[in-house]
Enzyme design. Structure first.
Site, PDB file in Angstrom:
ATOM      1  CB  THR A  91      24.589   4.377  -3.897  1.00 39.90           C
ATOM      2  OG1 THR A  91      23.299   4.895  -3.594  1.00 39.90           O
ATOM      3  CG2 THR A  91      24.809   3.118  -3.092  1.00 39.90           C
ATOM      4  CG  ASN A 116      19.573   5.553 -13.229  1.00 36.79           C
ATOM      5  OD1 ASN A 116      20.366   4.736 -12.761  1.00 36.79           O
ATOM      6  ND2 ASN A 116      18.613   6.114 -12.493  1.00 36.79           N
ATOM      7  CG  PHE A 120      24.563   0.991  -6.498  1.00 37.75           C
ATOM      8  CD1 PHE A 120      23.722   2.085  -6.637  1.00 37.75           C
ATOM      9  CD2 PHE A 120      24.213   0.009  -5.563  1.00 37.75           C
ATOM     10  CE1 PHE A 120      22.562   2.213  -5.872  1.00 37.75           C
ATOM     11  CE2 PHE A 120      23.060   0.115  -4.800  1.00 37.75           C
ATOM     12  CZ  PHE A 120      22.234   1.212  -4.959  1.00 37.75           C
ATOM     13  CB  SER A 182      19.055   1.600  -6.426  1.00 34.41           C
ATOM     14  OG  SER A 182      19.419   2.858  -5.947  1.00 34.41           O
ATOM     15  CG  ASN A 184      19.080   0.452 -12.003  1.00 34.25           C
ATOM     16  OD1 ASN A 184      18.229  -0.039 -12.747  1.00 34.25           O
ATOM     17  ND2 ASN A 184      19.163   1.740 -11.759  1.00 34.25           N
ATOM     18  CB  THR A 185      21.696  -3.451  -6.829  1.00 29.70           C
ATOM     19  OG1 THR A 185      22.608  -2.432  -7.226  1.00 29.70           O
ATOM     20  CG2 THR A 185      22.458  -4.551  -6.108  1.00 29.70           C
ATOM     21  CE  LYS A 222      16.944   8.133  -2.993  1.00 34.68           C
ATOM     22  NZ  LYS A 222      17.984   8.833  -3.751  1.00 34.68           N
ATOM     23  CG  ASN A 251      16.196   5.306  -5.399  1.00 31.55           C
ATOM     24  OD1 ASN A 251      16.487   5.660  -6.546  1.00 31.55           O
ATOM     25  ND2 ASN A 251      17.091   4.869  -4.542  1.00 31.55           N
TER      26      ASN A 251
HETATM   27  C1  LIG Z   1      21.354   8.777 -13.263  1.00 31.15           C
HETATM   28  C2  LIG Z   1      20.818   8.614 -11.885  1.00 31.15           C
HETATM   29  C3  LIG Z   1      21.572   7.920 -10.951  1.00 31.15           C
HETATM   30  C4  LIG Z   1      21.078   7.755  -9.656  1.00 31.15           C
HETATM   31  N1  LIG Z   1      21.849   7.100  -8.735  1.00 31.15           N
HETATM   32  C5  LIG Z   1      21.401   6.979  -7.467  1.00 31.15           C
HETATM   33  C6  LIG Z   1      22.206   6.348  -6.493  1.00 31.15           C
HETATM   34  O1  LIG Z   1      23.333   5.934  -6.750  1.00 31.15           O
HETATM   35  N2  LIG Z   1      21.701   6.228  -5.235  1.00 31.15           N
HETATM   36  C7  LIG Z   1      20.454   6.707  -4.886  1.00 31.15           C
HETATM   37  O2  LIG Z   1      20.055   6.581  -3.727  1.00 31.15           O
HETATM   38  N3  LIG Z   1      19.676   7.310  -5.806  1.00 31.15           N
HETATM   39  C8  LIG Z   1      20.120   7.460  -7.071  1.00 31.15           C
HETATM   40  N4  LIG Z   1      19.339   8.081  -7.993  1.00 31.15           N
HETATM   41  C9  LIG Z   1      17.983   8.531  -7.609  1.00 31.15           C
HETATM   42  C10 LIG Z   1      17.949  10.001  -7.202  1.00 31.15           C
HETATM   43  O3  LIG Z   1      18.731  10.239  -6.068  1.00 31.15           O
HETATM   44  C11 LIG Z   1      16.491  10.437  -6.914  1.00 31.15           C
HETATM   45  O4  LIG Z   1      16.011   9.720  -5.799  1.00 31.15           O
HETATM   46  C12 LIG Z   1      15.572  10.184  -8.094  1.00 31.15           C
HETATM   47  O5  LIG Z   1      16.216  10.467  -9.311  1.00 31.15           O
HETATM   48  C13 LIG Z   1      14.304  11.010  -8.011  1.00 31.15           C
HETATM   49  O6  LIG Z   1      14.593  12.382  -8.027  1.00 31.15           O
HETATM   50  P1  LIG Z   1      14.497  13.285  -9.362  1.00 31.15           P
HETATM   51  O7  LIG Z   1      13.151  13.029  -9.965  1.00 31.15           O
HETATM   52  O8  LIG Z   1      14.698  14.688  -8.878  1.00 31.15           O
HETATM   53  O9  LIG Z   1      15.598  12.841 -10.248  1.00 31.15           O
HETATM   54  C14 LIG Z   1      19.809   8.270  -9.292  1.00 31.15           C
HETATM   55  C15 LIG Z   1      19.057   8.965 -10.251  1.00 31.15           C
HETATM   56  C16 LIG Z   1      19.545   9.150 -11.527  1.00 31.15           C
HETATM   57  C17 LIG Z   1      18.717   9.900 -12.523  1.00 31.15           C
END
Ligand SMILES: Cc1cc2nc3c(=O)[nH]c(=O)nc-3n(C[C@H](O)[C@H](O)[C@H](O)COP(=O)(O)O)c2cc1C
Length: 368
Positions: A91, A116, A120, A182, A184-185, A222, A251
């Site tokens: 992001t 995590n 951002f 997300s 975390n914000t 999303k 997410n």
């Molecule tokens: C370390 C980390 C950082 C992430 N950062 C973002 C982000 O910046 N923006 C976002 O939309 N999703 C972020 N995600 C979420 C992933 O895009 C995804 O939606 C989520 O991890 C579920 O998929 P997965 O189970 O295959 O990891 C992040 C996930 C992880 C593990």
């Protein structure tokens, strides 16, 4: 081989450092023409039958890299070389920001999961737009740009921050994603409420149209897996009402269900978004619900807990035109893309469907 390497090297390292190391290797390999051709031939085989079209964009296949891995668009070709058919960067926020204090990424290896709270961390919309503008692509990859709110911008001024990013980044985006999910914000996920989401999505749509007049930039939203079912329906209805191109589900989750039996309790207690295997069933459930509501009117992107080709196939049958992954890449390594493509092609060939597009949502049609 990767599993041994993971155990011997990555597992002993801090997860974020391991990420940066792997990232450096990927970028390096992508810069050396002979190496990148060799790696792409080995890891990103193309299957004619997996060719996919989503919101007017043609891709080699349905499988892409989820947002968060390449936040600043520094390794688009590298990720394409590893077999991702589209790469969602970000992001990206309006302004640059460092993210949360470290340590902020945790591996729950026994649960094949990650937690995590990166928050951002990114270079901001101006720097990322400049990088995309000067990019000389080696591979023809679809690049999605995922935008979110700068932490210090108050919730009431969020629209302006997203609009700033959209204006700067839309010219370089094959598609744009409004990330309101997300964990975390602080306050970000409140933007999923339709009263907040309607003006936000309308303003971003308008900003993209104003900035890019030569084509219509597809716009997606999303969403979080933690939305109540009726809120999932409300977002789906709003997406149809506003003529959105797609919804990405999902997410990471703030839930910790099913965890703690295998992984260390201290890790499970870390705050942040949980991804990987434990997210699988809820992400699939949300996707099914969305497909039941919007059918083929809006393109759905399935993400969350996809570990192998069977998981990806199940998302397609549930209604996803595209699938994405992040955590699976950490645990499966560079051969992951290849395995998913091979497995999907095998499943399609033994299925009753002539094309991948015919398989999208087939489960829902069966039960209808
Ligand atoms: C370390 C980390 C950082 C992430 N950062 C973002 C982000 O910046 N923006 C976002 O939309 N999703 C972020 N995600 C979420 C992933 O895009 C995804 O939606 C989520 O991890 C579920 O998929 P997965 O189970 O295959 O990891 C992040 C996930 C992880 C593990």
């Amino acid at each position: 081989m990767y599993k041994i390497f993971f155990k011997l090297v990555f597992k002993r390292m801090d997860p974020e450092q391991a990420h940066h190391l792997a990232f450096r290797w990927i970028r390096l390999a992508a810069r050396v023409p002979v190496l990148r051709t060799f790696v792409a031939a080995a890891l990103a085989p193309r299957y004619e039958e997996l060719r996919t079209e989503a919101f007017g964009l043609r891709m080699h296949g349905p499988f892409g890299l989820a947002a968060g891995f390449d936040k600043n668009a520094v390794a688009v070709d590298g990720m394409s070389m590893l077999g991702f058919d589209h790469v969602e960067i970000g992001t990206v926020t309006g302004e640059p920001q460092p993210g949360n204090p470290k340590k902020r990424l945790f591996r729950l290896v026994k649960d094949r999961a990650l937690i995590n709270r990166m928050g951002f961390n990114n270079e901001g919309s101006l720097a990322v737009a400049a990088r995309l503008a000067s990019r000389e692509p080696v591979f023809r990859t679809v690049v999605g740009v995922n935008i979110g709110k700068t932490k210090v911008v108050p919730e009431a001024e969020a629209v302006g921050d997203y609009v700033k990013s959209a204006e700067r980044l839309a010219p370089y985006a094959d598609y744009l994603v409004v990330n309101v999910s997300s964990p975390n914000t602080p306050g970000l996920r409140n933007l999923q409420a339709t009263e907040a989401l309607r003006p936000l999505l309308s303003a971003v749509r308008e900003a993209a149209d104003r900035t890019v007049t030569s084509r219509r930039v597809p716009l997606l939203v999303k969403i979080a897996p933690d939305l109540a079912d009726e809120d999932v329906d409300a977002v789906a209805d709003l997406a149809v009402e506003l003529g959105l191109d797609g919804i990405i589900a999902t997410n990471t989750t703030i839930a910790r269900e099913g965890l703690g039996l295998k992984s260390e309790p201290s890790l499970v207690k870390e705050t942040g978004g949980l991804s990987g295997a434990p997210l699988k069933s809820r992400s699939l459930e949300v996707l099914r619900r969305l497909y039941a509501r919007v059918g083929d009117r809006i393109t759905l992107v399935g993400v969350g807990g996809i570990e192998n080709a069977e998981d990806a196939w199940q998302r397609i049958l549930a209604g996803a035109t595209l699938v994405q992954g992040y955590s699976g890449f950490i645990y499966e390594g560079p051969f992951w893309g290849r395995a998913i493509h091979k497995g999907l092609a095998a499943r399609l060939s033994t299925s009753p469907y002539a094309t991948l597009a015919d398989a999208v949502g087939a489960d829902a049609r069966k039960t209808a």
